[in-house]
Scaffold this active site. Structure first.
Site, PDB file in Angstrom:
ATOM      1  CG  ASP A 181      -0.552  -0.461   2.420  1.00  0.00           C
ATOM      2  OD1 ASP A 181      -1.353  -0.925   3.211  1.00  0.00           O
ATOM      3  OD2 ASP A 181       0.674  -0.378   2.649  1.00  0.00           O
ATOM      4  CG  ASP A 238      -1.799   0.098   7.038  1.00  0.00           C
ATOM      5  OD1 ASP A 238      -2.892  -0.221   6.518  1.00  0.00           O
ATOM      6  OD2 ASP A 238      -1.159   1.121   6.720  1.00  0.00           O
TER       7      ASP A 238
HETATM    8  P1  ATP Z   1      -3.142   3.175   1.519  1.00  0.00           P
HETATM    9  O1  ATP Z   1      -4.233   2.208   1.239  1.00  0.00           O
HETATM   10  O2  ATP Z   1      -2.087   3.195   0.521  1.00  0.00           O
HETATM   11  O3  ATP Z   1      -2.633   3.148   2.935  1.00  0.00           O
HETATM   12  P2  ATP Z   1      -4.851   5.383   2.030  1.00  0.00           P
HETATM   13  O4  ATP Z   1      -4.429   5.837   3.366  1.00  0.00           O
HETATM   14  O5  ATP Z   1      -5.242   6.426   1.061  1.00  0.00           O
HETATM   15  O6  ATP Z   1      -3.767   4.591   1.293  1.00  0.00           O
HETATM   16  P3  ATP Z   1      -7.198   4.429   3.247  1.00  0.00           P
HETATM   17  O7  ATP Z   1      -6.668   4.581   4.611  1.00  0.00           O
HETATM   18  O8  ATP Z   1      -8.092   3.287   2.919  1.00  0.00           O
HETATM   19  O9  ATP Z   1      -6.044   4.363   2.222  1.00  0.00           O
HETATM   20  O10 ATP Z   1      -7.943   5.786   2.902  1.00  0.00           O
HETATM   21  C1  ATP Z   1      -8.714   5.912   1.743  1.00  0.00           C
HETATM   22  C2  ATP Z   1      -9.153   7.328   1.576  1.00  0.00           C
HETATM   23  O11 ATP Z   1      -9.981   7.703   2.667  1.00  0.00           O
HETATM   24  C3  ATP Z   1      -8.020   8.342   1.553  1.00  0.00           C
HETATM   25  O12 ATP Z   1      -7.503   8.531   0.269  1.00  0.00           O
HETATM   26  C4  ATP Z   1      -8.687   9.601   2.075  1.00  0.00           C
HETATM   27  O13 ATP Z   1      -9.306  10.293   1.022  1.00  0.00           O
HETATM   28  C5  ATP Z   1      -9.757   9.053   3.000  1.00  0.00           C
HETATM   29  N1  ATP Z   1      -9.310   9.133   4.388  1.00  0.00           N
HETATM   30  C6  ATP Z   1      -8.155   8.697   4.915  1.00  0.00           C
HETATM   31  N2  ATP Z   1      -8.086   8.940   6.224  1.00  0.00           N
HETATM   32  C7  ATP Z   1      -9.237   9.521   6.561  1.00  0.00           C
HETATM   33  C8  ATP Z   1      -9.787  10.004   7.787  1.00  0.00           C
HETATM   34  N3  ATP Z   1      -9.148   9.916   8.944  1.00  0.00           N
HETATM   35  N4  ATP Z   1     -11.019  10.562   7.744  1.00  0.00           N
HETATM   36  C9  ATP Z   1     -11.694  10.638   6.590  1.00  0.00           C
HETATM   37  N5  ATP Z   1     -11.234  10.214   5.428  1.00  0.00           N
HETATM   38  C10 ATP Z   1     -10.026   9.656   5.385  1.00  0.00           C
END
Ligand code: ATP
Length: 916
Positions: free
Chosen positions: A345, A648
């Site tokens: 990721d 994670d």
């Molecule tokens: P990866 O999967 O590579 O770790 P990521 O952090 O973007 O990437 P997710 O954690 O699933 O993956 O988050 C997906 C999306 O959700 C993000 O791109 C962001 O737009 C949104 N997001 C992430 N954190 C938050 C949060 N704390 N509150 C609201 N929306 C969030």
């Protein structure tokens, strides 16, 4: 009375614990004394003496002990009946020498088992699960086994419940208790008392050891630890570090068994031939022939192989842990070496996870923000002609947010989710702070972020009524919205949404992570009762933030190395398609700015067959949910790939289990993912994956090298002895026909000393320089495939012939039996010491710096000198049947046996013949 039937206050009182400060250190000690430790009874380790004695149960040792008994008998017979003290002493020495070798072997086995146990225990300890507890007024992380009854614990998404607890606070808390109830669905928890008597699965105000938190968070007071938990009742042992045998170890034990059968055949054969040649069938001839043939046969087995193999694997795992890659079973060391795909990721693994808002659009106006990092320093510059009120956006951004930034000695330290930290810092730069806002508003519900929803919301109450603030992935929030706030007006036209989307895409193309903020006025009933799905709809978008999350510098280099090693790297992220592609391009995961990206929604519409077709040409997946990861892994595996996958979040655990190597983050990862992983990155860095793959390849290569070397020696020994037995039926010079080419003790010496010691140091060799330029190993391929067997047979045969020829020529030149045997012995020893430099290369001797492994040089030096000494020290002359030689002969037996290795390697080098 059962805990679920008691009011929570009563339980707190019972354990004299204040829920605001937790237990004091003194109480902790006291409680541990009264209720015991939070440990399930473990299987006791074998005591040292048992480990030592276990070595005597090995079939090889039993056969050797048989040889000892026969030698004693033979000695007794010579002394008492034949009155032949010379033979009697020789047989006695032989028995004693074999006994000493058995002891050395047992010590080696003992040492190997103890050091393996130590390394595994150390790995186990590093892998101890952590839990959050309130003690002495401070929330802190402790090792889960240190929990005591009365502790106040906090559990959130991705945590394990580490003891039996009675919940005293539950915020949208959902827990999976399938290990106790078999029910796979999450159960919503409350803090209300239950009056009736109910089964474990219905005790919804309790948390049970071993359950996982799948949503929300809760605070509980520990009511049972260790064996007094529900888990303890069913005595289920959860052991995270496995010591099960790896496929390689199974192959080797199978091989040893096969070779033992072959040597069994040799025993019978040698015996029959020996008796025929002795020309008589007396007790005397039986004892002398039998003891020799048994000792010879056993000595032809690569006895040191299993011990060396498990030492190399365990020490390899310990070394990897030092390099921040914590492996959980020896099997993974091998699998890592064969990894052909790494699915990673993005956030935090490929990027730094240090987020700063650099752009945002609010209420129809665009802004640029300066100042990187967590300090609230920087300016906010309006880009549009007219400036509107940014407050609706900023209020949502800081209220729907659990992160904080604290100043410690002039340094700003972030606490919480990095995306939220970025919004908090933006708020501070704009002078909008959560604590100030909370003076007039109260957060009455929090709907935590999940990767599946990609949103988070809070319900607020103020003097005007109720309001929902939501933030999340812009495309998701846009889907749930009725309009966009532009210049204080709600614009519900498609055009407004398109405009909004365009801004999002512009940010994403600049590799910025995007996050939308929205609100929705609520009625009291909605605010109090509505479900998450019912609340997060009909939203009004207030703006979008563009957040920079810089790529990790060192990752670029790692990806280059992996590509050279023919390992594909795939990014699987929850982030926006364009952000994902931009970062993938920056890091070299893809070479094309327009590289194909598959989105989660597209994946959902694809059949497995369609995905199978695309999976090998796609390196970026965006806006995926954790469930999608499993499908991607399975389709790659269907192509025969060996897939390593990082994760994670709690929902990543199934995908990690399906992957050949599940990888969890040691720092940011949840306890549940760590539990399902095979490799834990102690520093959360992608580079550690690359290093671990390299270690896996090196260890596997080294194992292959030392196996090749050991087996070549065995083939040479068996062959020279067999030729001696079958073709050497008449006296040559002064050597009578019944003289074996090598004495039993010479063969044992070669196997246990002059060959085993250098072989062992091959296990520690440094990586071959081109190890990361080769194709990944075919996982189905045996360690002996790929010309290993042919190399062993050809080199072993040539060496066997050379040893026999040396013996034959020495006899012909008029040497005594012992001298001729010594010539054969040293030819074998020195021949193999030359060969070891060839064995350490998968190609040829000329491709590796012979001084690259100092341990090997020491081992070779030791083997060379000690093998010379046993030919000149009288004691060994008597025991082993060696004899001192003249200087020219010594020179010849040192240098002539180098020829086979140099000639065969030379031909291979020039003509590129792989078969030898
Ligand atoms: P990866 O999967 O590579 O770790 P990521 O952090 O973007 O990437 P997710 O954690 O699933 O993956 O988050 C997906 C999306 O959700 C993000 O791109 C962001 O737009 C949104 N997001 C992430 N954190 C938050 C949060 N704390 N509150 C609201 N929306 C969030």
């Amino acid at each position: 009375m059962l805990h679920y039937k008691k009011e929570k206050e009563l339980i707190l009182e019972e354990f004299s614990v204040d829920p605001n400060t937790g237990l004091s250190p003194k109480q902790v000690i006291n409680q541990r004394e009264v209720y015991g430790e939070n440990k399930l009874p473990e299987e006791a380790e074998d005591p040292y003496w048992k480990v030592f004695l276990k070595n005597f149960k090995e079939p090889i040792v039993i056969v050797l002990l048989g040889a000892v008994v026969l030698s004693f008998l033979s000695s007794y017979y010579a002394f008492q009946i034949q009155n032949d003290p010379k033979h009697g002493v020789e047989a006695l020495y032989e028995a004693i020498a074999i006994l000493i070798l058995i002891l050395i072997n047992a010590c080696l086995g003992f040492w190997q088992e103890i050091s393996a146990r130590k390394s595994l225990n150390a790995l186990k300890e590093m892998n101890n699960r952590q839990t959050t507890v309130l003690r002495d007024g401070q929330w802190q992380k402790i090792v889960a086994t240190e929990l005591v009854v009365g502790d106040i614990v906090r559990a959130q998404v991705g945590d394990f419940v580490e003891a039996d607890v009675r919940w005293i606070e539950a915020n949208e808390l959902q827990v999976i208790e399938s290990h106790l109830t078999g029910e796979a669905d999450a159960i919503q928890k409350t803090t209300e008392v239950i009056t009736e008597t109910v089964e474990v699965g219905d005790r919804i105000n309790m948390g049970f050891s071993g359950s996982t938190v799948s949503n929300g968070q809760g605070i509980g007071v520990v009511v049972g630890v260790g064996k007094d938990t529900e888990l303890g009742n069913i005595a289920q042992l959860i052991q995270s570090v496995g010591s099960k045998k790896s496929p390689l170890q199974n192959t080797v034990s199978q091989l040893t068994k096969t070779l033992m059968l072959i040597s069994g055949g040799i025993v019978v054969l040698t015996f029959i031939v020996g008796i025929i040649r002795a020309g008589e069938f007396s007790i005397d001839s039986i004892t002398s022939v039998l003891s020799t043939s048994i000792a010879l046969a056993v000595a032809s087995i690569p006895d040191a192989l299993p011990a060396v193999l498990s030492i190399v694997l365990t020490i390899g795992a310990a070394k990897m842990a030092k390099n921040k890659g914590l492996i959980k079973s020896l099997t993974s060391v091998e699998t890592l070496g064969g990894t052909s795909y790494i699915c990673s990721d993005k956030t935090g693994t490929l990027t730094k996870n240090e987020m700063t808002v650099v752009k945002f659009t609010a209420n129809g106006t665009s802004y640029d923000v300066t100042g990187l990092g967590y300090a609230p320093k920087g300016s906010i510059k309006v880009l549009s002609d007219q400036k509107t009120n940014a407050q609706p956006f900023l209020y949502g951004a800081v209220l729907c947010n659990e992160a904080t930034v604290k100043e410690v000695d002039g340094d700003y330290k972030p606490f919480g989710n990095p995306t939220e930290v970025a919004l908090t810092v933006l708020g501070q730069k704009a002078n909008v702070r959560k604590n100030d806002l909370l003076e007039n508003e109260t957060i009455i519900r929090t709907l935590p972020f999940t990767s599946d929803r990609k949103m988070m919301s809070v319900v607020i109450q103020n003097q005007d009524g109720y309001m929902l603030y939501t933030k999340g992935a812009p495309d998701v929030v846009l889907n749930q919205s009725q309009g966009v706030l532009v210049a204080d007006k709600i614009d519900t036209r498609d055009h407004a949404k398109q405009q909004f989307n365009q801004t999002v895409e512009e940010y994403a193309e600049k590799a910025l992570r995007t996050l939308a903020v929205a609100y929705r006025p609520l009625t009291k009933e909605q605010a109090m009762e509505a479900s998450v799905e019912e609340l997060e709809q009909e939203l009004i978008l207030t703006g979008v933030a563009g957040i920079i999350d810089p790529a990790r510098e060192e990752v670029k280099e790692s990806i280059k190395v992996l590509h050279e090693a023919n390992v594909e790297v795939v990014m699987i992220t929850g982030d926006h398609e364009k952000t994902a592609r931009a970062i993938a391009y920056e890091l070299g995961i893809v070479n094309d700015k327009q590289a194909p990206v598959i989105k989660g929604v597209e994946l959902e519409e694809m059949t497995d067959d369609e995905l199978f077709e695309k999976v090998k040409t796609t390196n970026v997946y965006a806006r995926v949910s954790p469930e999608h990861k499993q499908r991607i892994v399975k389709q790659l595996q269907a192509h025969g790939e060996v897939v390593a996958m990082t994760g994670d979040g709690v929902n990543d655990a199934p995908a990690l289990r399906v992957a050949d190597i599940g990888i969890a983050m040691g720092i940011a990862g949840t306890e549940v993912t760590k539990d399902s992983a095979d490799l834990i990155l102690l520093d959360d860095k992608f580079t550690t994956i690359e290093k671990s793959v390299q270690s896996g390849r090196t260890i596997y290569g080294n194992i292959k090298n030392f196996m090749r070397h050991e087996l070549t020696t065995n083939v040479a020994e068996v062959l020279s002895l067999l030729i001696g037995l079958f073709f050497f039926t008449h006296t040559i010079g002064n050597v009578p026909g019944s003289t074996p080419v090598l004495t039993a003790l010479m063969v044992l010496w070669v196997n246990m000393v002059s060959d085993a010691v250098p072989s062992f140091s091959l296990g520690y060799d440094v990586a071959e320089s081109d190890i990361m330029k080769e194709q990944p190993r075919d996982p189905k391929e045996s360690v002996l495939a790929n010309y290993t067997w042919s190399r062993v047979l050809i080199r072993g045969t040539v060496m066997g012939l050379v040893v026999f020829a040396a013996f034959y020529l020495a006899a012909k030149a008029g040497m005594s039996s012992n001298e001729a045997q010594t010539v054969a012995f040293l030819t074998l020893v020195y021949g193999q010491l030359w060969h070891v430099f060839d064995a350490r290369s998968s190609k040829t001797l000329f491709r590796r710096n012979p001084f690259g492994n100092p341990r090997l040089l020491l081992a070779v030096g030791f083997a060379a000198i000690s093998s010379f000494l046993v030919t000149i020290i009288p004691f060994f002359n008597t025991v082993m049947g060696t004899a001192p030689l003249t200087l020219p002969i010594y020179m010849m037996v040192i240098f002539i046996p180098a020829l086979p290795t140099f000639v065969l390697s030379g031909i291979k080098e020039v003509f590129g013949i792989k078969i030898w």
